[in-house]
Design a protein around this motif. Sequence first.
Motif, short mmCIF file in Angstrom:
data_model
loop_
_atom_site.label_atom_id
_atom_site.label_comp_id
_atom_site.label_asym_id
_atom_site.label_seq_id
_atom_site.Cartn_x
_atom_site.Cartn_y
_atom_site.Cartn_z
N ARG A 1 0.82 -1.21 0.00
CA ARG A 1 0.00 0.00 0.00
C ARG A 1 0.85 1.26 0.00
O ARG A 1 0.58 2.20 -0.74
CB ARG A 1 -0.93 -0.01 1.21
N ARG A 2 1.89 1.28 0.84
CA ARG A 2 2.68 2.51 0.92
C ARG A 2 3.39 2.80 -0.41
O ARG A 2 3.42 3.94 -0.87
CB ARG A 2 3.71 2.39 2.06
N ALA A 3 3.97 1.75 -1.02
CA ALA A 3 4.63 1.93 -2.31
C ALA A 3 3.63 2.39 -3.36
O ALA A 3 3.94 3.23 -4.22
CB ALA A 3 5.31 0.63 -2.73
N ALA A 4 2.42 1.83 -3.30
CA ALA A 4 1.39 2.22 -4.27
C ALA A 4 1.00 3.68 -4.10
O ALA A 4 0.75 4.39 -5.09
CB ALA A 4 0.16 1.32 -4.10
N VAL A 5 0.96 4.15 -2.85
CA VAL A 5 0.59 5.54 -2.59
C VAL A 5 1.69 6.48 -3.09
O VAL A 5 1.41 7.55 -3.64
CB VAL A 5 0.30 5.77 -1.10
N VAL A 6 2.95 6.09 -2.92
CA VAL A 6 4.05 6.91 -3.44
C VAL A 6 3.95 7.00 -4.96
O VAL A 6 4.08 8.08 -5.55
CB VAL A 6 5.42 6.33 -3.03
N ARG A 7 3.71 5.87 -5.59
CA ARG A 7 3.59 5.87 -7.06
C ARG A 7 2.42 6.73 -7.50
O ARG A 7 2.52 7.50 -8.47
CB ARG A 7 3.43 4.44 -7.57
N VAL B 1 2.49 9.92 -10.04
CA VAL B 1 1.63 9.99 -11.23
C VAL B 1 0.76 11.24 -11.19
O VAL B 1 0.62 11.97 -12.19
CB VAL B 1 0.76 8.72 -11.34
N ARG B 2 0.18 11.52 -10.01
CA ARG B 2 -0.67 12.70 -9.88
C ARG B 2 0.13 13.99 -10.15
O ARG B 2 -0.35 14.90 -10.83
CB ARG B 2 -1.28 12.76 -8.48
N THR B 3 1.35 14.04 -9.62
CA THR B 3 2.20 15.22 -9.84
C THR B 3 2.54 15.37 -11.31
O THR B 3 2.53 16.49 -11.85
CB THR B 3 3.48 15.09 -9.00
N ARG B 4 2.81 14.26 -11.98
CA ARG B 4 3.08 14.31 -13.42
C ARG B 4 1.86 14.77 -14.19
O ARG B 4 1.95 15.60 -15.09
CB ARG B 4 3.52 12.92 -13.90
N ASP B 5 0.68 14.25 -13.81
CA ASP B 5 -0.55 14.61 -14.53
C ASP B 5 -0.92 16.08 -14.33
O ASP B 5 -1.63 16.66 -15.17
CB ASP B 5 -1.70 13.71 -14.07
N LEU B 6 -0.45 16.66 -13.22
CA LEU B 6 -0.70 18.08 -12.98
C LEU B 6 0.26 18.97 -13.77
O LEU B 6 0.16 20.20 -13.73
CB LEU B 6 -0.54 18.39 -11.48
N GLY B 7 1.20 18.34 -14.49
CA GLY B 7 2.15 19.10 -15.30
C GLY B 7 3.37 19.58 -14.52
O GLY B 7 4.15 20.38 -15.05
N LEU B 8 3.55 19.08 -13.29
CA LEU B 8 4.69 19.50 -12.48
C LEU B 8 5.91 18.60 -12.71
O LEU B 8 6.99 18.89 -12.20
CB LEU B 8 4.31 19.49 -11.00
N LEU B 9 5.71 17.51 -13.44
CA LEU B 9 6.80 16.63 -13.86
C LEU B 9 6.65 16.39 -15.35
O LEU B 9 5.54 16.49 -15.90
CB LEU B 9 6.72 15.29 -13.10
N PRO B 10 7.73 16.07 -16.05
CA PRO B 10 7.64 15.82 -17.49
C PRO B 10 6.62 14.74 -17.82
O PRO B 10 6.50 13.74 -17.10
CB PRO B 10 9.06 15.37 -17.86
N GLY B 11 5.89 14.91 -18.90
CA GLY B 11 4.84 13.98 -19.26
C GLY B 11 5.33 12.59 -19.59
O GLY B 11 4.58 11.61 -19.47
N ASP B 12 6.60 12.48 -20.04
CA ASP B 12 7.14 11.17 -20.39
C ASP B 12 7.97 10.54 -19.27
O ASP B 12 8.69 9.57 -19.48
CB ASP B 12 7.99 11.27 -21.66
N ASP C 1 8.20 4.70 -12.24
CA ASP C 1 8.80 3.54 -11.56
C ASP C 1 10.29 3.74 -11.34
O ASP C 1 10.83 3.40 -10.29
CB ASP C 1 8.54 2.26 -12.35
N VAL C 2 10.96 4.32 -12.34
CA VAL C 2 12.39 4.62 -12.19
C VAL C 2 12.60 5.68 -11.11
O VAL C 2 13.51 5.56 -10.28
CB VAL C 2 12.98 5.08 -13.54
N VAL C 3 11.76 6.70 -11.10
CA VAL C 3 11.89 7.76 -10.09
C VAL C 3 11.65 7.19 -8.70
O VAL C 3 12.33 7.55 -7.74
CB VAL C 3 10.92 8.92 -10.39
N GLN C 4 10.70 6.27 -8.58
CA GLN C 4 10.43 5.67 -7.28
C GLN C 4 11.65 4.89 -6.78
O GLN C 4 12.00 4.95 -5.60
CB GLN C 4 9.21 4.77 -7.35
N GLU C 5 12.31 4.16 -7.68
CA GLU C 5 13.54 3.46 -7.32
C GLU C 5 14.62 4.45 -6.91
O GLU C 5 15.39 4.22 -5.96
CB GLU C 5 14.03 2.60 -8.49
N LEU C 6 14.71 5.56 -7.62
CA LEU C 6 15.68 6.60 -7.30
C LEU C 6 15.46 7.16 -5.91
O LEU C 6 16.41 7.37 -5.14
CB LEU C 6 15.59 7.71 -8.35
N LEU C 7 14.20 7.38 -5.56
CA LEU C 7 13.89 7.90 -4.23
C LEU C 7 14.20 6.89 -3.14
O LEU C 7 14.68 7.25 -2.06
CB LEU C 7 12.42 8.33 -4.17
#
Length: 200
Positions: free
Chosen positions: A134-140, A144-155, A159-165
């Motif tokens: 659940r926690r990993a799913a909430v982070v993901r 996704v929500r931040t990307r969809d708001l246009g605050l992160l690149p659309g592409d 999953d890679v960013v989550q591993e990076l964090l």
Amino acid sequence: MTGATRPARAARPPGRPRSQEADLAILTAALDLLIEQGAAQTSIEQVARRAGVTRATVYRRFADKTALLVRTLEWANHDHDPAFTGWRDLEHMFGDWAAHLAVPRNRRLLRRLYGSVDDYPELMAAYRQVNGGRRAAVVREMLVRTRDLGLLPGDLDVDVVQELLSAAVIGLAALHPDDEDPERVKAHFLAIMKQVGYRP
């Protein structure tokens, strides 16, 4: 007179039943010892002594030290964790992470776990299982929500960013001073996110 009146049974004092008190004492002792000296140096005898119970009491609950420490991690990171209600946004999420990582005891536990990965792989597996799901799913979902708001690149590959964090958490625990304040920890995560295109 056919018999004495039986006295009323005294009310049970408030609190947990005795067996649950022993459970809590054992798990607390095991967690403290794991953090203080690591899995290899922790023994059932030490846990029993710290908890104020007999070795037999511990062995009735756990087959061996590994089983005890696995359950301890499950308890510490799930049963003993405050109710999770979700994050408003990315900065709220990182603020929550920073508050947790600013506690030296929490960083030390992470170091103990990663230091035991070869000799006690079950401990890291238990930690990942509890902190996955659940926690990993909430982070993901937050990424996704931040990307969809246009605050992160659309592409962006979330999953890679989550591993990076996740790697950043390990790096903080291992390489940064334990007395680092929460604001600096939060700034560290935000700096990483800005490198992958976060534009608040």
